[in-house]
Design a protein around this motif. Structure first.
Motif: not given
Lengths: 126, 166
Positions: A12-33
Motif C-alpha cells: 500500500l505504501w509503495g502504491l502511495l509513494g508511486h502515486t505521489l511521485r508520478q501525480k504530484t509535484k512534491l519533492s522526493l524528500v517531502a513525499g518520503s517524509s
C-alpha cells in the motif's frame, strides 16, 4: 499473520509513494517524509506490532524515492516494495541502532530488481 | 570501484552480522581492513573536483543529524517521526540538492543513543555523511535508499574507527 499485514501495508505504501511521485509535484524528500510521518504516527496506534509495520512502510517510502529510470512502472515499484517489506521483517535484528539501516534495506531491494533489468538491456544491445 | 566498495560497507557489515556465529570477533577486523583499504585508495581513485561544496554539505548534513537526534531522544518523538519532521522542515528551507543532504543527515541522526552516548561522535558521523555524499556523488544515482546507505556507511565508519560497539 503479522508478515501478511506487513507485506500488505508495504505494498500500500509503495502504491502511495508511486502515486505521489508520478501525480504530484512534491519533492522526493517531502513525499518520503509525509509517508514516514503518517506511518509512524498511525500504525503503532492501530496495530499491536505497529512499530514493525511503521519500519516497513518507512523503508518502502525510501524505495519510492527511486528515479523513474530505475523503477519505471507501478508493478516494479510494488515488487520492490514487497521485497523490501520481507527484508525489513526478517532483518529486524541486523544493524540495530545504526542510522540509515532502513535505507540500506531499501537500496538492496531496488538492486534485486534493477541489476537484472540493467543486464537484460545490455544483453539486448549486444 | 572504490566508491562502490565504500558504499557497500553497510551491506558487508549486515552480511557479517548474519554469519557472526561462524567468525566470532573476526567480523570487526574484516570491516576495519575494508575501511583501511578504502581510505588508502579513495584519495587516489575518487575524483573530487568540487572541494568547496564539501564543507557546506558536511555542515548541512550535521544540522540534519543533530536536529533528528535531539528530537528523537530529547523530545522522545522516536527516530521515525523525528526524521520525517526534520525532512519536512528541510523542504521548506532548502532547495532540492540540499534537501537531500539534509535528509541524509536526518538518517544519521536516527541512530540509537546507545550507539552514540556522546554528541561528539554523532557530529563526526554527520560531517562524514556530508563528505561521503560529495565523494560518492553519482554512485547509485536514482536508487531509492542511497541516502540511507551513505548515512549507514558514515555511522559504521565512525563506530568502527572510534568505537561504539558493533
Amino acid at each position: 499473520m503479522s508478515l501478511f499485514i506487513g507485506m500488505s501495508l508495504g505494498l500500500l505504501w509503495g502504491l502511495l509513494g508511486h502515486t505521489l511521485r508520478q501525480k504530484t509535484k512534491l519533492s522526493l524528500v517531502a513525499g518520503s517524509s509525509w509517508l514516514t510521518l503518517f506511518a509512524a504516527l498511525v500504525l503503532p496506534r492501530v496495530f499491536a506490532d505497529g512499530y514493525v509495520y511503521a519500519l516497513i512502510c518507512t523503508a518502502v517510502s525510501y524505495v519510492t524515492m527511486s528515479s523513474v529510470d530505475r523503477l519505471e512502472k507501478l508493478w516494479e515499484t510494488l515488487v520492490v516494495s514487497g521485497i523490501c517489506a520481507l527484508l525489513v521483517f526478517f532483518g529486524q535484528n541486523i544493524l540495530v541502532g545504526i542510522g540509515g539501516r532502513l535505507g540500506t534495506f531499501a537500496a538492496l531491494s531496488v538492486f534485486i530488481i534493477t541489476i537484472p533489468k540493467a543486464h537484460k538491456r545490455l544483453l539486448r544491445k549486444e | 570501484m572504490c566508491r562502490h566498495a565504500l558504499i557497500l560497507l553497510p551491506l558487508v557489515v549486515a552480511a557479517l552480522e548474519l554469519v557472526r556465529p561462524l567468525f566470532d570477533h573476526g567480523g570487526s577486523w574484516v570491516c576495519l581492513a575494508l575501511i583501511a583499504i578504502v581510505f588508502v585508495l579513495a584519495p587516489k581513485r575518487c575524483n573530487l573536483d568540487d572541494w568547496p561544496r564539501v564543507l557546506p554539505s558536511a555542515l548541512i548534513s550535521t544540522g540534519g543529524t543533530l536536529a533528528t537526534f535531539l528530537l528523537a531522544n530529547h523530545l522522545n518523538l522516536g527516530p521515525l517521526v523525528a526524521s520525517a519532521v526534520v525532512g519536512l522542515l528541510g523542504t521548506t528551507v532548502f532547495k532540492e540538492h540540499n534537501q537531500l543532504v539534509w535528509y541524509l543527515g536526518a538518517f544519521v541522526g536516527m541512530s540509537s543513543a546507545l550507539r552514540f552516548p556522546s554528541l561528539g561522535l554523532l557530529i563526526t558521523a554527520g560531517l562524514l555523511g556530508g563528505v561521503l555524499w560529495e565523494v560518492l556523488n553519482e554512485t547509485w544515482n536514482g536508487v531509492g535508499g542511497r541516502l540511507g546507505t551513505v548515512a549507514a556507511t558514515a555511522v559504521l565508519v565512525v563506530l568502527l574507527t572510534f568505537g561504539g560497539g558493533l
